[in-house]
Design a protein around this motif. Structure first.
Motif, short mmCIF file in Angstrom:
data_model
loop_
_atom_site.label_atom_id
_atom_site.label_comp_id
_atom_site.label_asym_id
_atom_site.label_seq_id
_atom_site.Cartn_x
_atom_site.Cartn_y
_atom_site.Cartn_z
N GLY A 127 2.97 -13.12 -10.13
CA GLY A 127 2.77 -13.90 -8.90
C GLY A 127 1.31 -14.26 -8.75
N PRO A 128 1.01 -15.23 -7.88
CA PRO A 128 -0.36 -15.73 -7.75
C PRO A 128 -1.38 -14.65 -7.40
N SER A 129 -2.60 -14.88 -7.85
CA SER A 129 -3.71 -14.02 -7.45
C SER A 129 -3.81 -14.05 -5.92
N GLY A 130 -3.85 -12.89 -5.31
CA GLY A 130 -3.93 -12.80 -3.85
C GLY A 130 -2.59 -12.65 -3.16
N ALA A 131 -1.50 -12.64 -3.94
CA ALA A 131 -0.15 -12.54 -3.34
C ALA A 131 0.13 -11.13 -2.81
N GLY A 132 -0.57 -10.14 -3.36
CA GLY A 132 -0.38 -8.77 -2.87
C GLY A 132 0.16 -7.80 -3.92
N LYS A 133 0.05 -8.17 -5.20
CA LYS A 133 0.57 -7.30 -6.28
C LYS A 133 -0.13 -5.94 -6.30
N SER A 134 -1.46 -5.96 -6.30
CA SER A 134 -2.20 -4.69 -6.37
C SER A 134 -1.92 -3.84 -5.15
N ILE A 185 8.81 -12.39 -1.07
CA ILE A 185 7.83 -13.12 -0.26
C ILE A 185 7.07 -12.08 0.57
N ASN A 186 5.80 -11.93 0.24
CA ASN A 186 4.99 -10.90 0.90
C ASN A 186 4.38 -11.44 2.20
N ASP A 187 5.22 -11.43 3.25
CA ASP A 187 4.74 -11.84 4.58
C ASP A 187 4.36 -10.56 5.31
N ASP A 188 5.37 -9.82 5.75
CA ASP A 188 5.11 -8.50 6.34
C ASP A 188 5.06 -7.48 5.19
N LEU A 189 3.95 -6.77 5.09
CA LEU A 189 3.75 -5.88 3.94
C LEU A 189 4.82 -4.80 3.84
N GLU A 190 5.17 -4.17 4.96
CA GLU A 190 6.17 -3.09 4.90
C GLU A 190 7.53 -3.61 4.45
N1 LIG Z 1 1.48 -8.62 3.70
C1 LIG Z 1 0.16 -8.80 3.80
N2 LIG Z 1 -0.37 -9.25 4.94
C2 LIG Z 1 -1.69 -9.44 5.07
N3 LIG Z 1 -2.60 -9.22 4.09
C3 LIG Z 1 -2.13 -8.76 2.92
C4 LIG Z 1 -0.73 -8.53 2.70
N4 LIG Z 1 -0.56 -8.09 1.44
C5 LIG Z 1 -1.79 -8.05 0.89
N5 LIG Z 1 -2.75 -8.45 1.76
C6 LIG Z 1 -4.19 -8.58 1.53
O1 LIG Z 1 -4.36 -9.77 0.76
C7 LIG Z 1 -5.38 -9.60 -0.23
C8 LIG Z 1 -4.79 -9.89 -1.61
O2 LIG Z 1 -3.92 -8.82 -1.98
P1 LIG Z 1 -3.99 -8.17 -3.43
O3 LIG Z 1 -3.09 -6.99 -3.41
O4 LIG Z 1 -5.41 -7.96 -3.83
O5 LIG Z 1 -3.35 -9.36 -4.30
P2 LIG Z 1 -3.17 -9.55 -5.86
O6 LIG Z 1 -3.24 -8.18 -6.49
O7 LIG Z 1 -1.82 -10.16 -6.00
O8 LIG Z 1 -4.26 -10.46 -6.30
C9 LIG Z 1 -5.93 -8.19 -0.08
O9 LIG Z 1 -7.13 -8.23 0.67
C10 LIG Z 1 -4.81 -7.45 0.67
O10 LIG Z 1 -5.32 -6.42 1.48
#
Ligand SMILES: Nc1ncnc2c1ncn2[C@@H]1O[C@H](COP(=O)(O)OP(=O)(O)O)[C@@H](O)[C@H]1O
Ligand SMILES: Nc1nc2c(ncn2[C@@H]2O[C@H](COP(=O)(O)OP(=O)(O)O)[C@@H](O)[C@H]2O)c(=O)[nH]1
Length: 198
Positions: free
Chosen positions: A11-18, A170-175
């Motif tokens: 998934g895209p960079s910034g999507a929340g994978k890490s 779809i990573n909207d709400d993290l939980e």
């Molecule tokens: N559901 C979410 N709602 C708001 N912010 C989020 C959510 N998930 C991740 N983030 C934030 O978005 C940023 C990108 O997440 P990150 O895990 O680093 O993405 P990736 O590893 O896909 O590049 C981080 O600063 C993270 O804390």
């Protein structure tokens, strides 16, 4: 016996994978293990060599690729990234579920191997939200941020290919996103927990 099935998070960079995989690794400490990739990009503050990535020069990485030590590798946003055979073997030797955080080129290349992972794409609710998250993360220069957004648009298009992923979150709400991730992995988690008892 074959070990547990690995898991690919793409998934895209910034999507929340890490963020998601760090939660998994924390909640199921001995069940999951992270495949530590190699990269030629500079470490960010707080990143640890050998834990987050193996930070290497382009020359070092190319040498290891030429020696056949990588399962897959790709160029992303001006840097090289790749999964070494050793990275996956180190996790599998512990009988842990191996998690790979790789881009979509990596997904396509892994499909040509016999790794047989579960493929999951983590996606943002929108490009605007993705941009905001990347900006708020404060890890990127304007140039690398724009490159990531361009790559994100391509990623989201290519991800529509039927059958490419077993699940799109779809990573909207993290939980909620984390619950969906745990749900698809539940069977593998249980199997791994059971195998520890015997
Ligand atoms: N559901 C979410 N709602 C708001 N912010 C989020 C959510 N998930 C991740 N983030 C934030 O978005 C940023 C990108 O997440 P990150 O895990 O680093 O993405 P990736 O590893 O896909 O590049 C981080 O600063 C993270 O804390
Ligand atoms: N193909 C491939 N992609 C990788 C690998 N390691 C990381 N990536 C991807 O490279 C991209 C950039 O990663 P990174 O620089 O850590 O930035 P971030 O994803 O925004 O935190 C992400 O899409 C990762 O999934 C790898 O070993 N192989």
């Amino acid at each position: 016996m074959q070990g547990p099935r690995p898991v690919v998070l793409s998934g895209p960079s910034g999507a929340g994978k890490s963020t998601l995989l760090k939660k998994l690794l924390k909640d199921y400490e001995n069940i999951f293990g992270f495949s530590v990739s190699h990269t030629t990009r500079q470490p960010r503050p707080g990143e640890v060599n050998g834990k987050d990535y193996h930070f290497v020069t382009r020359e070092e990485m190319q040498k290891e690729i030429d020696a056949g030590e990588f399962i897959e590798h790709a160029e992303f946003s001006g840097n090289m990234y790749g999964t070494s055979k050793g990275a996956v073997q180190a996790v599998q030797a512990q009988n842990q579920i191996c998690i790979l955080d790789i881009d979509i080129q990596g997904v396509k290349n892994i499909k040509r191997t016999d790794l047989n992972p579960i493929y999951i794409s983590v996606q943002p609710p929108s490009i605007d939200i993705l941009e905001k998250r990347l900006r708020d993360r404060k890890t990127e220069t304007e140039e690398s941020l724009l490159k990531r957004l361009t790559a994100a648009r391509i990623d989201l298009e290519l991800s529509k290919e039927p059958g490419l992923f077993d699940l799109v979150i779809i990573n909207d709400d993290l939980e909620k996103a984390y619950s969906e991730l745990k749900e698809i992995l539940l069977e593998e988690i249980k199997k791994t927990q059971e195998s520890r008892k015997s």
